[in-house]
Design an enzyme around this catalytic site. Sequence first.
Site, PDB file in Angstrom:
ATOM      1  N   ARG A 183       0.834  -1.165   0.002  1.00 15.88           N
ATOM      2  CA  ARG A 183       0.029   0.289   0.053  1.00 15.88           C
ATOM      3  C   ARG A 183       0.886   1.269  -0.041  1.00 15.88           C
ATOM      4  O   ARG A 183       1.707   1.630   0.978  1.00 15.88           O
ATOM      5  CB  ARG A 183      -1.083  -0.054   1.329  1.00 15.88           C
ATOM      6  CG  ARG A 183      -0.385  -0.026   2.627  1.00 15.88           C
ATOM      7  CD  ARG A 183      -1.582   0.195   3.780  1.00 15.88           C
ATOM      8  NE  ARG A 183      -1.017  -0.143   4.969  1.00 15.88           N
ATOM      9  CZ  ARG A 183      -0.345   0.535   5.808  1.00 15.88           C
ATOM     10  NH1 ARG A 183       0.145   1.757   5.341  1.00 15.88           N
ATOM     11  NH2 ARG A 183      -0.094   0.145   7.048  1.00 15.88           N
TER      12      ARG A 183
ATOM     13  N   HIS B  76      -2.008   3.790   6.045  1.00  7.43           N
ATOM     14  CA  HIS B  76      -3.257   3.047   6.351  1.00  7.43           C
ATOM     15  C   HIS B  76      -4.557   3.328   6.145  1.00  7.43           C
ATOM     16  O   HIS B  76      -5.466   3.138   5.443  1.00  7.43           O
ATOM     17  CB  HIS B  76      -2.699   2.492   7.834  1.00  7.43           C
ATOM     18  CG  HIS B  76      -4.174   1.675   8.304  1.00  7.43           C
ATOM     19  ND1 HIS B  76      -4.251   0.241   7.844  1.00  7.43           N
ATOM     20  CD2 HIS B  76      -5.003   1.777   9.325  1.00  7.43           C
ATOM     21  CE1 HIS B  76      -5.318  -0.291   8.495  1.00  7.43           C
ATOM     22  NE2 HIS B  76      -5.837   0.632   9.081  1.00  7.43           N
TER      23      HIS B  76
ATOM     24  N   TYR C  26       6.903   4.975  10.658  1.00 12.86           N
ATOM     25  CA  TYR C  26       7.065   3.267  10.742  1.00 12.86           C
ATOM     26  C   TYR C  26       7.771   2.686   9.234  1.00 12.86           C
ATOM     27  O   TYR C  26       8.069   1.672   9.576  1.00 12.86           O
ATOM     28  CB  TYR C  26       6.118   2.600  11.287  1.00 12.86           C
ATOM     29  CG  TYR C  26       4.915   2.381  10.342  1.00 12.86           C
ATOM     30  CD1 TYR C  26       4.456   1.919   9.119  1.00 12.86           C
ATOM     31  CD2 TYR C  26       3.740   3.288  10.911  1.00 12.86           C
ATOM     32  CE1 TYR C  26       3.308   1.886   8.607  1.00 12.86           C
ATOM     33  CE2 TYR C  26       2.489   3.459  10.223  1.00 12.86           C
ATOM     34  CZ  TYR C  26       2.185   2.859   8.921  1.00 12.86           C
ATOM     35  OH  TYR C  26       1.137   2.739   8.193  1.00 12.86           O
TER      36      TYR C  26
END
Length: 383
Positions: A278, A282, A291
Site C-alpha cells: 500500500r 493505512h 514506521y
Amino acid sequence: MQQRSSTVQEPLADSAYRPTPPPAWQPRTDPAPLLPDAEPLRVLGTDAVADADPALLRRLYAELVRGRRYNAQATALTKQGRLAVYPSTTGQEACEIAAALALEERDWLFPSYRDTLAAVARGLDPVQALTLLRGDWHTGYDPREHRIAPLCTPLATQLPHAVGLAHAARLKGDDVVALAMVGDGGTSEGDFHEALNFAAVWQAPVVFFVQNNGFAISVPLAKQTAAPSLAHKAVGYGMPGRLVDGNDAVAVHQVLTEAVARARRGGGPTLVEAITYRIDAHTNADDATRYRADGEVETWRAHDPVLLLERELTARGLLDEEGRRAAAEAAETMAAELRERMNADPVLDPMDLFTHVYAEQTAQLREQAAQLRAELEAEGESR
C-alpha cells in the site's frame, strides 16, 4: 515411612522402547501438492504473457487506471470533509480489480473495509461503496442484489461468513463460489483460522484472498508470523496455498480464476497470498512516515501495477497514446461524477434506524420507532 506407589508407568529399557504412532496418526492428505511455489507467480515480463487474452489485458488496464483515479478522488474527499475516513488501495489495484473480474455474476464477494475498489469493479455504484465510510449507513447497498457482502470493518469476521454462505449454497445445489478478501493483519485473527479449518473440513467452495501489503497498520509482517509465507498456512488446514505477485494484474487474475474454477467443480477451498504494497498510509488518519522509510515506498513505486501493465501492453502493440487517453478520460469522468454526487448533502431519515434490523420488527423495536416518530413530529410542529 510408607512409600507412595507411582502412577506413572516406568519406561522400558532404551533398547526396547520404540513407540510407534497408531494408524490414525497418518496424514490425511499428502502435503506436497498443497505447498505454494517458492517464488510468487509472475506473468508480465515472462513468456507466459503471450498466452494472455488481449481483450482481458485491455480491460484490466482500463480498470486499473479507473481504480487509481478512484483512490485519488476518495482520498481527496476525506480532506474536504466529505468522507470520515478512507483506507486507500493505491498500489494494490491489481488485487482489487482481479478479485472482481475473477468472479461470475452468481458468485459472492466478501470484502474488508479496504476493498471498496473491488466492490466498484464488480459493478457497485461508487457512492454506495463509500456510504459506510461517510457515516450515513452501515451498508449503502443491497448485498443480495449485488452479491457483495457488507464492507467489513472488524478484521477477518467476513471470512467465516463467506464459508457459511458457500457451504449453504453447496448444500442447496447452487453453483456459487465465495471469494473472501483479507489483509495480512487479518491473518492474525482467530476468525481467519476458524474459517480456513471449517472450509477445508466441509470442502466449501471458497477462495481466501490475502493481500499482503507488508504492514498491519504499523506492524510489519515479520512481527506477526514466522511462517515462510502466509500461503504456507494453507497446508495446516488441508488446502492448496498459492503465492502470486500482487502487482501483476494478469498473474493475480489467472491464480484467482483457477482457484474459483477449482472451488466450483468441487475441489474445495484455496488460500491465495498476493505480495503487494500500500503506497498510501493505512488511512488518512495514519502517519506512515513513523514506521516506514521513504526509500521503501519509492522502491515499490517502481513496481507499480498500472505501469507494469501499461509497459507490457505498449510493448506488444496493444496500447497506444489514444488508448491511454481514452482510459484516462473515462477515469476522470467517473471521478468528476463521484465528486459531484459526494458534494451533495445526503437526505437522511432517522426512521431508517429501524428499517433493516430484523426482517420482522420486534415489539420492542416497534415501540422505539413509535416513540421516535412522535418526537420527530413534535419537533416539527414546534418549528
